[in-house]
Design an enzyme around this catalytic site. Structure first.
Site, short mmCIF file in Angstrom:
data_model
loop_
_atom_site.label_atom_id
_atom_site.label_comp_id
_atom_site.label_asym_id
_atom_site.label_seq_id
_atom_site.Cartn_x
_atom_site.Cartn_y
_atom_site.Cartn_z
N TYR A 1 1.61 3.71 -35.89
CA TYR A 1 1.33 2.98 -34.64
C TYR A 1 1.92 1.58 -34.68
O TYR A 1 2.60 1.14 -33.75
CB TYR A 1 -0.19 2.92 -34.43
CG TYR A 1 -0.63 2.04 -33.27
CD1 TYR A 1 -0.39 2.41 -31.95
CD2 TYR A 1 -1.30 0.83 -33.50
CE1 TYR A 1 -0.81 1.60 -30.89
CE2 TYR A 1 -1.72 0.03 -32.47
CZ TYR A 1 -1.47 0.41 -31.16
OH TYR A 1 -1.87 -0.39 -30.11
N LYS B 1 4.86 -0.02 -32.32
CA LYS B 1 4.72 -1.24 -31.50
C LYS B 1 5.78 -2.27 -31.88
O LYS B 1 6.25 -3.02 -31.03
CB LYS B 1 3.31 -1.81 -31.64
CG LYS B 1 2.24 -0.96 -30.95
CD LYS B 1 2.50 -0.84 -29.46
CE LYS B 1 1.33 -0.25 -28.69
NZ LYS B 1 1.64 0.01 -27.27
#
Ligand SMILES: NC(=O)c1ccc[n+]([C@@H]2O[C@H](COP(=O)([O-])OP(=O)(O)OC[C@H]3O[C@@H](n4cnc5c(N)ncnc54)[C@H](OP(=O)(O)O)[C@@H]3O)[C@@H](O)[C@H]2O)c1
Length: 262
Positions: free
Chosen positions: A156, A160
């Protein structure tokens, strides 16, 4: 106020049914935009759409899982008759928070597809129309997680980080074509998704954003790309950009354990 003549008449909001996404939608409806809202669960989608219609907006809803490749083509087909001047890529999450060696690659691929693959495909599609018209905006919702690796968030956080660097490049490519690109970096934000995840928002000293404030700040700074860090989080970004990565990673890991129960 977001200029509907520059960014309208239609805005597509990925993850527009609740929290930050719904706040974007409400504020844009108030400024005269029509909205396309995408999310998985139909009920919150329809509830938000009904509120927006009361504000006078035309609203279309699409119940789609943005982790799935076919959702991209479905959405593109369903909006072919619309002039989309603003794309907000808000849907995103650590949808598979396992330690990397213990999880399935397919689960991690889902995190990449939701946070990277789908936003890329839709930014390319709607961005082409905006560039042809010489106006528009693309807003990616990013995270402090994209500045530093975290256990159980390795994919994750990397996704990002990808989003932020990608936004910078796209901003450069489109800035002479009248199209604004912004990566809006959120810190901890009191959204329904985070409440359901059991985040402890009451940790002393923690900066907690409210969805309406965060959305307002993002829209106000659409033309201040490529990256806008939500107020109150600038210091964290500065610290997470330092070079002593091991100390930073361990420190943030301890802080995350207090914030997010396993
Ligand atoms: N909240 C925070 O503390 C925080 C911090 C940093 C960054 N962010 C970033 O901010 C953005 C919004 O975060 P949030 O979840 O807290 O806020 P939110 O804006 O309150 O809700 C997320 C929206 O995305 C939709 N969504 C989630 N997964 C989806 C999927 N697979 N397909 C289609 N729609 C999907 C949700 O609806 P359904 O569930 O019905 O699909 C909902 O409409 C994300 O990009 C997140 O990475 C959040």
């Amino acid at each position: 106020m977001t200029d509907v003549a520059k960014y309208g008449p239609w805005a597509v909001i990925l993850g527009g049914s609740e929290g930050v996404g719904a706040s974007f939608a409400h504020q844009l409806a108030g400024d005269g935009f029509n909205l396309v809202l995408v999310a998985r669960r139909p009920e919150p989608l329809e509830e938000t759409a009904a509120q927006l219609r009361k504000l006078g907006a035309q609203v279309r809803t699409h119940s789609l899982d943005l982790m799935r490749a076919e959702s991209v083509q479905t959405l593109i087909g369903a909006t072919a008759d619309l002039e989309v001047g603003l794309l907000i890529c808000n849907a995103g999450a650590n949808s598979y928070g396992k330690p990397f060696l213990d999880g399935d690659l397919a689960g991690f691929q889902g995190v990449i597809d939701l946070n990277v693959t789908t936003p890329l495909a839709l930014a390319q599609h709607y961005g082409r129309g905006m560039r042809d018209r010489g106006r528009g905006g693309i807003l990616f919702v990013g995270s402090l997680a994209g500045y530093l690796g975290s256990a159980r968030e390795s994919v994750y956080g990397a996704a990002k980080a990808f989003g932020r660097i990608f936004a910078e490049g796209l901003w450069l490519e489109l800035r002479d074509h009248g199209v604004d690109v912004l990566e809006l970096v959120l810190g901890v934000t009191r959204t329904p998704a985070m409440e359901r995840a059991g985040l402890d928002f009451d940790i002393p000293g923690l900066t907690v954003g409210e969805p309406a404030d965060v959305a307002r700040e993002g829209l106000a700074h659409l033309s201040d790309g490529p990256v806008w860090v939500v107020a109150g989080n600038e210091k964290v970004v500065e610290i997470r950009s330092r070079t002593d990565r091991a100390t930073l990673a361990v420190g943030a890991h301890e802080a995350l354990k207090r914030l997010m129960p396993e």
